[in-house]
Design a protein around this motif. Structure first.
Motif, PDB file in Angstrom:
ATOM      1  N   ASN A 202       1.893  -5.012  -7.392  1.00 47.91           N
ATOM      2  CA  ASN A 202       1.012  -5.678  -6.438  1.00 47.91           C
ATOM      3  C   ASN A 202      -0.288  -6.072  -7.135  1.00 47.91           C
ATOM      4  OD1 ASN A 202      -0.311  -3.197  -6.636  1.00 47.91           O
ATOM      5  ND2 ASN A 202      -0.768  -3.060  -4.446  1.00 47.91           N
ATOM      6  N   LYS A 207       0.717  -0.292  -6.672  1.00 47.73           N
ATOM      7  CA  LYS A 207       2.028  -0.184  -6.043  1.00 47.73           C
ATOM      8  C   LYS A 207       3.051  -0.996  -6.847  1.00 47.73           C
ATOM      9  CE  LYS A 207       0.516   0.654  -1.279  1.00 47.73           C
ATOM     10  NZ  LYS A 207      -0.935   0.590  -1.464  1.00 47.73           N
ATOM     11  N   ASN A 255       4.115   4.303  -4.890  1.00 48.59           N
ATOM     12  CA  ASN A 255       2.662   4.361  -4.826  1.00 48.59           C
ATOM     13  C   ASN A 255       2.138   5.139  -6.039  1.00 48.59           C
ATOM     14  OD1 ASN A 255      -0.075   5.303  -4.185  1.00 48.59           O
ATOM     15  ND2 ASN A 255       0.315   4.500  -2.121  1.00 48.59           N
ATOM     16  N   SER A 258      -0.337   8.226  -5.158  1.00 51.50           N
ATOM     17  CA  SER A 258       0.236   9.425  -4.540  1.00 51.50           C
ATOM     18  C   SER A 258       1.482   9.926  -5.262  1.00 51.50           C
ATOM     19  CB  SER A 258       0.594   9.138  -3.077  1.00 51.50           C
ATOM     20  OG  SER A 258       1.674   8.218  -3.004  1.00 51.50           O
ATOM     21  N   ASP A 282      -2.068 -10.736  -0.736  1.00 56.23           N
ATOM     22  CA  ASP A 282      -2.555  -9.508  -0.095  1.00 56.23           C
ATOM     23  C   ASP A 282      -1.920  -8.318  -0.805  1.00 56.23           C
ATOM     24  OD1 ASP A 282      -2.907  -7.261   1.579  1.00 56.23           O
ATOM     25  OD2 ASP A 282      -2.929  -8.487   3.391  1.00 56.23           O
ATOM     26  N   ASP A 284      -1.318  -5.465  -0.030  1.00 56.50           N
ATOM     27  CA  ASP A 284      -0.479  -4.586   0.783  1.00 56.50           C
ATOM     28  C   ASP A 284       0.685  -5.310   1.448  1.00 56.50           C
ATOM     29  OD1 ASP A 284      -1.825  -2.112   0.382  1.00 56.50           O
ATOM     30  OD2 ASP A 284      -3.445  -2.838   1.675  1.00 56.50           O
ATOM     31  N   ASN A 304       4.882  -4.660   5.066  1.00 59.27           N
ATOM     32  CA  ASN A 304       3.547  -4.059   5.074  1.00 59.27           C
ATOM     33  C   ASN A 304       3.632  -2.736   4.309  1.00 59.27           C
ATOM     34  OD1 ASN A 304       1.216  -2.540   5.741  1.00 59.27           O
ATOM     35  ND2 ASN A 304       0.922  -3.764   7.608  1.00 59.27           N
ATOM     36  N   ALA A 305       2.992  -2.678   3.150  1.00 57.71           N
ATOM     37  CA  ALA A 305       3.108  -1.501   2.293  1.00 57.71           C
ATOM     38  C   ALA A 305       2.279  -0.320   2.785  1.00 57.71           C
ATOM     39  CB  ALA A 305       2.699  -1.864   0.863  1.00 57.71           C
ATOM     40  N   GLN A 306       1.468  -0.524   3.814  1.00 61.28           N
ATOM     41  CA  GLN A 306       0.703   0.593   4.372  1.00 61.28           C
ATOM     42  C   GLN A 306       1.553   1.434   5.309  1.00 61.28           C
ATOM     43  OE1 GLN A 306      -2.798  -1.481   5.960  1.00 61.28           O
ATOM     44  NE2 GLN A 306      -3.992  -0.688   4.237  1.00 61.28           N
ATOM     45  N   ASP A 307       2.369   0.759   6.140  1.00 64.16           N
ATOM     46  CA  ASP A 307       3.233   1.533   7.038  1.00 64.16           C
ATOM     47  C   ASP A 307       4.719   1.307   6.763  1.00 64.16           C
ATOM     48  OD1 ASP A 307       3.718  -0.994   8.040  1.00 64.16           O
ATOM     49  OD2 ASP A 307       2.632  -0.689   9.913  1.00 64.16           O
ATOM     50  N   ASN A 308       5.018   0.484   5.687  1.00 64.29           N
ATOM     51  CA  ASN A 308       6.399   0.256   5.225  1.00 64.29           C
ATOM     52  C   ASN A 308       7.295  -0.379   6.289  1.00 64.29           C
ATOM     53  OD1 ASN A 308       5.986   1.457   2.570  1.00 64.29           O
ATOM     54  ND2 ASN A 308       5.798   3.392   3.704  1.00 64.29           N
TER      55      ASN A 308
END
Length: 722
Positions: A202, A207, A255, A258, A282, A284, A304-308
């Motif tokens: 990304n 990511k 990620n 993490s 973007d 994410d 959406n890589a924040q909430d997959n």
């Protein structure tokens, strides 16, 4: 004697004197590199928009040199392999996004058509420090956007090397040969979706998205490799033939911060194949192009890589199939450029980030053949198209609104472009049947010529010392269509004589052989045949070939080999009506799909063709891979008649003429199984023919004297049988 007669005699004398001074083309000249053209290797436009770099190779090593666009002068040398003893042979280079680092490749070992294992080094441009990425050979190393990390594949797993700390960590551990592959495509994806690196960073570099291939249930294919040892070895790999199980694919996001990996749920979409992934502007939001097994529906999904979670943004459908391209481009506002054949021709469309159509940018009964990019400053889009005829290519710019189109190229033939990073300049590559590769620097605003970079004048002068005949372009009307065609006649052509006809074609879906472009190796061979054997060469692009609209290209759907064969037979018959063609001496040849075609033409057109040569042919689509074959034929279970009625194996009893069948024994693409099964069918039909197997050679049948030997064999076969 009249003055006009005197002038004519002087002209004929001059032509005959020139011809007498010219040499005949030889196979040794073709395959000895006599006609090799100069190119710009590893061309890269630097971020400043004023300079570009090129990889220059010589006998004493290689350099990566930087040139000024406007003046053409060499500004500096970034890398000299003579100063890097570790890099024994500099084969390729890639820049980090900020151009502070370069990835240098050496000791590359080919795997399949596009894949290789190699030894890679990171070169720091400022410090001139060299860092080895891995002690072992790796695949597809790729910089993060900030240039501080490199991801790569090794032993079917993914690794990340932190260039700041020097630490390397493994992010997958389940990779296993012929079972699980992480981030690197399997055989059939590599071949048919045309990519190897199945992972992407990304924008923030924190990511890494990747595709996992579970090929456990894919049937194995084994090839014997004879080599030089006492016992042969085997290459065993997973190869899904038409109708057989494919790899089960899944999409994952790792990620870096993490250390966690999330699998993305794509069950709600057409996700049998995942032919493309690409991060948007973007950091994410990841885009994924998904398609069903028939490949007639493509879902563009944003993750959406924040909430997959995944959301459908655009869906493209076609009654036949939807082509996968690399044209998807995201603009700063995350709106995007997309190409589609939905109005019957391939054109450029602009959508907002929600998938709402903003406008169709290009329109007309012609094809966009390449998308070059979008200049955020001027709002102009740059592309290549067939607006000047389907056998030609030109470079254009147009506003995002679809207005104010400018033709940038001004020569008729094949034009392509490489733009500077800021779209101030572009390097135009031009060639046609009379002009070898001409590299010029042009102004992107209006196409104005600034300077010539390389004109291949040396090659042109060399070619002029050989006997050559011009390609004569025209169309031929058969089966209700005007098909593109060229002829090559002997230099001393006499319309009162009769000549054998030798046809060449490929004919595969979306392909093109009849193009206004410079010569390849086969063209030189055809020139040799025309001028030393007094043969007329013909090439016809029949139905199913490309660049004449969606309907023309896709009319062969579910019937590969039916309409294409009808067109070649009809074209041969129509050409044979010409007084200078000997209708009793007609041959045809082709390679791969072209070998499938030439076999079918000889068998099914036994009263039209007297001889054929088939190199590495598909002899039944049941033997070929799933993605390619099912795209055009659906599965054998759904379409058995389409597979069998157009298979050369089904028509061996009709063979009357002379037939040469050639294959490489280590062809991982079109397996030698195709030829062996056809041989057995011919034997059982008691049909005599000639054949040759080239040991341990792949689909290209090359290496050492292999090509020289093959073309000598084919030339002799033509001499004896046409």
């Amino acid at each position: 004697m009249q003055a006009s007669t005197t002038l004519l005699l002087l002209f004929l004398t001059a032509v005959s004197t020139l011809t007498a001074q010219q040499k005949d083309i030889t196979l040794e000249a073709i395959w000895g590199g006599e006609f090799r053209a100069q190119r710009l290797d590893a061309l890269h436009s630097l971020n400043n928009g004023k300079e570009y770099s090129v990889l220059n190779r010589g006998r004493n090593g290689a350099t990566i040199d930087v040139y000024d666009y406007k003046s053409g002068k060499k500004v500096r040398t970034l890398v000299n392999s003579n100063n890097l003893p570790e890099v024994d042979q500099l084969l390729s280079c890639e820049f980090s996004a900020d151009e502070n680092k370069m990835l240098l490749a050496t000791r590359l070992k080919q795997i399949y058509r596009r894949s290789s294992l190699g030894t890679y080094y990171v070169y720091n441009v400022a410090s001139k420090k060299l860092t080895k990425v891995s002690e072992e050979q790796i695949q597809e190393p790729y910089f993060s956007k900030d240039g501080n990390k490199i991801a790569y594949g090794k032993d079917n797993n993914l690794f990340i090397k932190d260039l700041k700390t020097g630490e390397t960590f493994q992010i997958t551990s389940d990779g296993k040969k012929n079972s699980i592959i992480n981030g690197i495509t399997d055989w059939v994806y590599e071949e048919e979706f045309a990519f190897v690196r199945a992972f992407d960073w990304n924008k923030a570099g924190n990511k890494l998205a990747y595709i996992k291939f579970d090929e456990t249930e894919v049937p194995r294919f084994a090839m014997d490799l004879y080599g030089q040892e006492l016992y042969p070895t085997q290459d065993v790999f997973k190869y899904p033939k038409a109708g057989e199980p494919n790899s089960k694919v899944s999409l994952h996001i790792y990620n870096v911060d993490s250390g966690e990996t999330q699998k993305i749920d794509l069950d709600a979409y057409n996700s049998y194949y995942i032919p493309r992934i690409k991060w948007t502007e973007d950091q994410d939001v990841l885009s994924a192009q998904l398609t069903n097994r028939h490949q007639n529906t493509v879902d563009l999904v944003f993750v959406n890589a924040q909430d997959n979670t995944a959301q459908l943004i655009l869906q493209e459908k076609d009654d036949a199939y939807v082509d996968i391209t690399d044209n998807l481009t995201f603009l700063n506002d995350n709106s995007f450029i997309w190409t589609s054949e939905k109005d019957g021709w391939n054109h450029i469309y602009h959508y907002d980030k929600t998938g709402k159509l903003i406008n169709q940018i290009t329109k007309g009964d012609w094809e966009v053949t390449n998308y070059y990019g979008f200049d955020q400053n001027t709002g102009r889009i740059y592309y290549q198209s067939t607006e000047n005829g389907s056998i030609n290519r030109d470079v254009y710019s147009i506003l995002r609104s679809g207005k104010n189109k400018v033709r940038l190229s001004d020569r008729t033939g094949t034009n392509s472009a490489d733009f500077s990073a800021d779209f101030t300049y572009y390097i135009n590559t031009f060639h046609n049947t009379e002009t070898p590769y001409l590299f010029t620097l042009n102004r992107a605003k209006d196409g104005k010529l600034i300077r010539v970079i390389e004109d291949n004048e040396e090659l042109k002068n060399k070619v002029d010392t050989y006997v050559m005949s011009p390609k004569e372009f025209s169309t031929i009307s058969v089966n209700g269509y005007d098909l593109n065609m060229y002829l090559i006649k002997p230099r001393d052509f006499d319309p009162n004589k009769e000549y054998p006809l030798f046809m060449y074609q490929y004919s595969g879906p979306g392909s093109q052989n009849v193009s206004n472009s410079w010569y390849g190796s086969n063209d030189y061979w055809h020139e040799m045949l025309a001028n030393t054997q007094d043969i007329i060469i013909a090439c016809v692009d029949g139905r199913g070939t490309g660049f004449k609209g969606r309907d023309f290209k896709k009319m062969t759907q579910k019937e590969l080999g039916k309409y294409e064969v009808e067109d070649q037979i009809a074209a041969a018959q129509k050409l044979s009506e010409r007084p200078y063609i000997d209708a009793s001496k007609t041959g045809i040849w082709g390679w791969s799909y072209g070998g499938f075609m030439s076999s079918n033409c000889l068998f099914q057109g036994a009263d039209t063709f007297e001889m054929a040569i088939a190199v590495a042919p598909v002899t039944s689509w049941r033997f070929y891979d799933s993605i390619y074959t099912e795209r055009y034929m659906t599965t054998p279970q759904e379409n058995p008649s389409g597979y069998d009625e157009n298979s050369p194996i089904s028509h061996v009893n009709k063979l009357k003429g002379d037939y040469l069948l050639v294959h490489g024994s280590a062809d991982d693409n079109v397996h030698v199984q195709n030829t062996m099964r056809l041989i057995e069918a011919l034997v059982q039909a008691n049909k005599q023919f000639d054949w040759a197997i080239y040991p341990d050679k792949n689909h290209g049948i090359y290496g050492g004297n292999t090509r020289l030997h093959l073309y000598t064999k084919m030339t002799n076969f033509i001499k004896e049988n046409l």
